[in-house]
Design a protein around this motif. Sequence first.
Motif, PDB file in Angstrom:
ATOM      1  N   GLY A 103       1.100  -1.206   0.064  1.00 10.59           N
ATOM      2  CA  GLY A 103       0.121   0.378   0.159  1.00 10.59           C
ATOM      3  C   GLY A 103       0.680   1.897   0.307  1.00 10.59           C
ATOM      4  O   GLY A 103       0.190   2.482  -0.541  1.00 10.59           O
ATOM      5  N   CYS A 104       1.873   1.575   0.448  1.00 18.03           N
ATOM      6  CA  CYS A 104       2.823   2.272   0.730  1.00 18.03           C
ATOM      7  C   CYS A 104       3.260   2.833  -0.984  1.00 18.03           C
ATOM      8  O   CYS A 104       3.737   3.863  -0.922  1.00 18.03           O
ATOM      9  CB  CYS A 104       3.974   1.730   1.646  1.00 18.03           C
ATOM     10  N   ALA A 164       0.800   9.001  -1.436  1.00 21.95           N
ATOM     11  CA  ALA A 164       1.081   9.807  -1.528  1.00 21.95           C
ATOM     12  C   ALA A 164       0.865  11.336  -0.299  1.00 21.95           C
ATOM     13  O   ALA A 164      -0.291  11.268  -0.813  1.00 21.95           O
ATOM     14  CB  ALA A 164       1.561  10.727  -2.929  1.00 21.95           C
ATOM     15  N   VAL A 165       1.314  11.118   0.289  1.00 20.94           N
ATOM     16  CA  VAL A 165       0.729  11.913   1.622  1.00 20.94           C
ATOM     17  C   VAL A 165       1.947  13.693   1.637  1.00 20.94           C
ATOM     18  O   VAL A 165       3.293  13.478   0.820  1.00 20.94           O
ATOM     19  CB  VAL A 165       1.349  11.285   2.929  1.00 20.94           C
ATOM     20  N   TYR A 196       5.735  -0.119  11.066  1.00 15.04           N
ATOM     21  CA  TYR A 196       6.433  -1.244   9.827  1.00 15.04           C
ATOM     22  C   TYR A 196       7.157   0.301   9.357  1.00 15.04           C
ATOM     23  O   TYR A 196       7.638   1.508   8.636  1.00 15.04           O
ATOM     24  CB  TYR A 196       5.130  -1.279   8.933  1.00 15.04           C
ATOM     25  N   GLY A 197       8.177  -0.182   8.887  1.00 12.77           N
ATOM     26  CA  GLY A 197       9.937   0.691   8.217  1.00 12.77           C
ATOM     27  C   GLY A 197       8.909   1.163   7.113  1.00 12.77           C
ATOM     28  O   GLY A 197       9.631   2.637   6.842  1.00 12.77           O
ATOM     29  N   GLU A 225       9.500   4.852   7.010  1.00 11.26           N
ATOM     30  CA  GLU A 225      10.673   5.783   5.509  1.00 11.26           C
ATOM     31  C   GLU A 225      10.116   6.673   4.077  1.00 11.26           C
ATOM     32  O   GLU A 225      10.911   7.521   4.135  1.00 11.26           O
ATOM     33  CB  GLU A 225      10.775   4.553   5.039  1.00 11.26           C
ATOM     34  N   LYS A 226       9.165   6.175   3.556  1.00  6.07           N
ATOM     35  CA  LYS A 226       8.170   7.087   2.665  1.00  6.07           C
ATOM     36  C   LYS A 226       8.078   8.578   3.562  1.00  6.07           C
ATOM     37  O   LYS A 226       8.408   9.045   3.473  1.00  6.07           O
ATOM     38  CB  LYS A 226       6.811   6.364   2.733  1.00  6.07           C
ATOM     39  N   LEU A 227       7.438   8.794   5.130  1.00  3.78           N
ATOM     40  CA  LEU A 227       7.633  10.144   5.315  1.00  3.78           C
ATOM     41  C   LEU A 227       8.196  10.572   5.839  1.00  3.78           C
ATOM     42  O   LEU A 227       8.548  11.469   5.892  1.00  3.78           O
ATOM     43  CB  LEU A 227       5.958  10.035   6.650  1.00  3.78           C
ATOM     44  N   THR A 228       9.520   9.805   6.655  1.00  2.00           N
ATOM     45  CA  THR A 228      10.913  10.447   6.875  1.00  2.00           C
ATOM     46  C   THR A 228      11.482  11.191   5.705  1.00  2.00           C
ATOM     47  O   THR A 228      12.330  12.515   6.237  1.00  2.00           O
ATOM     48  CB  THR A 228      11.983   9.324   7.541  1.00  2.00           C
ATOM     49  N   GLN A 229      11.214  10.920   4.896  1.00  2.00           N
ATOM     50  CA  GLN A 229      12.332  11.500   3.538  1.00  2.00           C
ATOM     51  C   GLN A 229      11.966  12.606   3.544  1.00  2.00           C
ATOM     52  O   GLN A 229      12.691  14.018   3.050  1.00  2.00           O
ATOM     53  CB  GLN A 229      12.014  10.755   1.982  1.00  2.00           C
TER      54      GLN A 229
END
Length: 225
Positions: A60-61, A65-66, A103-104, A108-112
């Motif tokens: 789903g990640c 797009a957030v 979940y990693g 990872e997606k949002l930390t960037q």
Amino acid sequence: MAFNVAVDGPAGAGKSTVAKAVAAKRNFIYVDTGAMYRAMALYFLRQGTDPKDEAAITAGCREVAVTLGYEGGAQQVYLNGENVTGQIRTEEVGMMASQTSAYGPVREKLTQLQKELARTSDVIMDGRDIGTCVLPQADVKVYLTASVSVRAKRRYQELLEKGAACSLAEIEKEIEERDYRDMHREHSPLKQAEDAYYLDSSDMTLEQVVNAIIELIDGKRGAVR
């Protein structure tokens, strides 16, 4: 050079309210990372995704797009182009966010995005792992907390004011469970950074907490001039 402030702490500690107030007083961009995780959680809820299905969460990640925007100085959260700011503050979304943020791939997606914002702007960012993982080099780090009973009462009052039916005992139980999940998850668990200032707001007013953080910011800025 951008000046970064990291505010971490458990659910219901008042991080968002405090960070917004500090941002307004010192002209920082406020970044509500919890809202970003809630937006992803809303996506998973809409898809009927089981929060225990790591493969489905990971897949789903790739479809999510957030992004953040600002209207009248207020942060707006967009999920695949849709403004979902008014839809992410329910208890259901909050519980899903607590589960899926473990979940990693989600982190990872949002930390960037969070790191990119901090590189280019003076920001105050609140969450669970800002000072330890997202912005380990932040100029000021604060670990903001309060007792479980105080946090539960604050949330209970907030829900009552919105006209929602709720149970103080149930809210306290949910906060305890969420604290445990946040502190024991495998990826980026909630903990106080070694160089973070510990601030217990149980017996403090909002103004006192805001002023304490501003004092830390002004002290650090003065020291580096």
